[in-house]
Write a protein that holds these residues in place. Structure first.
Motif, PDB file in Angstrom:
ATOM      1  N   TYR A 193      28.643  32.495  47.148  1.00 33.22           N
ATOM      2  CA  TYR A 193      27.335  33.282  47.277  1.00 33.22           C
ATOM      3  C   TYR A 193      27.495  34.638  47.402  1.00 33.22           C
ATOM      4  O   TYR A 193      26.905  35.255  48.353  1.00 33.22           O
ATOM      5  N   VAL A 194      28.244  35.500  46.531  1.00 32.85           N
ATOM      6  CA  VAL A 194      28.380  36.821  46.717  1.00 32.85           C
ATOM      7  C   VAL A 194      27.846  37.573  45.544  1.00 32.85           C
ATOM      8  O   VAL A 194      27.630  37.016  44.471  1.00 32.85           O
ATOM      9  N   LYS A 195      27.575  38.737  45.890  1.00 33.91           N
ATOM     10  CA  LYS A 195      26.879  39.676  45.007  1.00 33.91           C
ATOM     11  C   LYS A 195      28.000  40.338  44.007  1.00 33.91           C
ATOM     12  O   LYS A 195      28.544  41.076  44.345  1.00 33.91           O
ATOM     13  N   TRP A 196      28.275  39.744  42.743  1.00 36.93           N
ATOM     14  CA  TRP A 196      29.486  39.852  41.948  1.00 36.93           C
ATOM     15  C   TRP A 196      28.840  40.603  40.830  1.00 36.93           C
ATOM     16  O   TRP A 196      28.510  40.159  39.630  1.00 36.93           O
ATOM     17  N   TYR A 197      28.737  42.025  40.887  1.00 38.25           N
ATOM     18  CA  TYR A 197      27.996  42.889  40.009  1.00 38.25           C
ATOM     19  C   TYR A 197      29.204  43.820  39.471  1.00 38.25           C
ATOM     20  O   TYR A 197      29.883  44.698  40.075  1.00 38.25           O
ATOM     21  N   GLU A 198      29.861  43.556  38.247  1.00 34.59           N
ATOM     22  CA  GLU A 198      31.147  43.945  37.711  1.00 34.59           C
ATOM     23  C   GLU A 198      30.854  45.587  37.070  1.00 34.59           C
ATOM     24  O   GLU A 198      31.794  46.341  36.886  1.00 34.59           O
ATOM     25  N   ASP A 199      29.492  45.963  37.308  1.00 38.00           N
ATOM     26  CA  ASP A 199      28.950  47.331  36.669  1.00 38.00           C
ATOM     27  C   ASP A 199      29.128  48.386  37.669  1.00 38.00           C
ATOM     28  O   ASP A 199      29.626  49.396  37.191  1.00 38.00           O
ATOM     29  N   PHE A 200      28.773  47.964  38.877  1.00 34.37           N
ATOM     30  CA  PHE A 200      28.671  49.163  39.884  1.00 34.37           C
ATOM     31  C   PHE A 200      29.309  48.585  41.141  1.00 34.37           C
ATOM     32  O   PHE A 200      29.057  49.566  42.214  1.00 34.37           O
ATOM     33  N   ASN A 201      29.563  47.549  41.431  1.00 32.27           N
ATOM     34  CA  ASN A 201      30.260  47.234  42.847  1.00 32.27           C
ATOM     35  C   ASN A 201      31.764  47.460  42.741  1.00 32.27           C
ATOM     36  O   ASN A 201      32.479  46.815  42.231  1.00 32.27           O
ATOM     37  N   PRO A 202      31.904  48.591  43.596  1.00 38.08           N
ATOM     38  CA  PRO A 202      33.406  49.100  43.595  1.00 38.08           C
ATOM     39  C   PRO A 202      34.408  47.800  44.108  1.00 38.08           C
ATOM     40  O   PRO A 202      35.640  47.649  43.589  1.00 38.08           O
ATOM     41  N   GLU A 203      34.021  46.965  44.951  1.00 41.07           N
ATOM     42  CA  GLU A 203      34.857  46.117  45.455  1.00 41.07           C
ATOM     43  C   GLU A 203      35.030  44.996  44.410  1.00 41.07           C
ATOM     44  O   GLU A 203      36.339  44.469  44.203  1.00 41.07           O
TER      45      GLU A 203
END
Length: 136
Positions: free
Chosen positions: A57-67
């Motif tokens: 249940y993680v916010k997995w945004y490949e475009d703008f999440n640096p982590e």
């Protein structure tokens, strides 16, 4: 709240070490502006040759999440360095599923398992809700 995903990754033991080094170095280059997701894993199992880990249940945004960008760039780095890995992500939408992997030619990097996902009918839940409707 945002869109959430479940993510699982399988690497060789050496691959996990390389991934962690890559992500840590990436964070240092960015002056510690974000955290290392590898230090906040929800699921982790290690053996003498492999490491299975992931997040729920993680916010997995490949475009703008640096982590997340650091992890995904790290996986591409593993491929360039010829380390085996398996990556799978399940999104909230039923059809939102992605995976990619790399199989190394090195003997010590062979035969990693793929993350296993089960989608099944929850008959008990539906029947329970139908029974509640009858009572109304």
């Amino acid at each position: 709240m945002g869109y959430r995903s479940d993510v699982r990754i399988m690497t060789s033991k050496n691959g996990f070490k390389k991934l962690n080094e890559f992500v840590s170095e990436n964070i240092k280059k960015n002056k510690n502006e974000y955290s290392n997701l590898l230090e906040d894993i929800d699921v982790k199992k290690e053996t003498s040759r492999a490491c299975y880990f992931g997040w729920n249940y993680v916010k997995w945004y490949e475009d703008f999440n640096p982590e997340v960008i650091a992890i995904m760039s790290g996986l591409r780095h593993l491929e360039e360095e010829d380390y085996s890995f398996r990556y799978s992500r399940i999104g909230e939408s039923y059809d939102d599923y992605e995976e990619f992997y790399h199989d190394s030619d090195k003997d010590s990097e062979q035969d990693l398992d793929f993350p296993s996902m089960i989608r099944e009918f929850d008959d008990e839940y539906i029947i329970f809700n139908m029974d509640k409707d009858v009572e109304l």
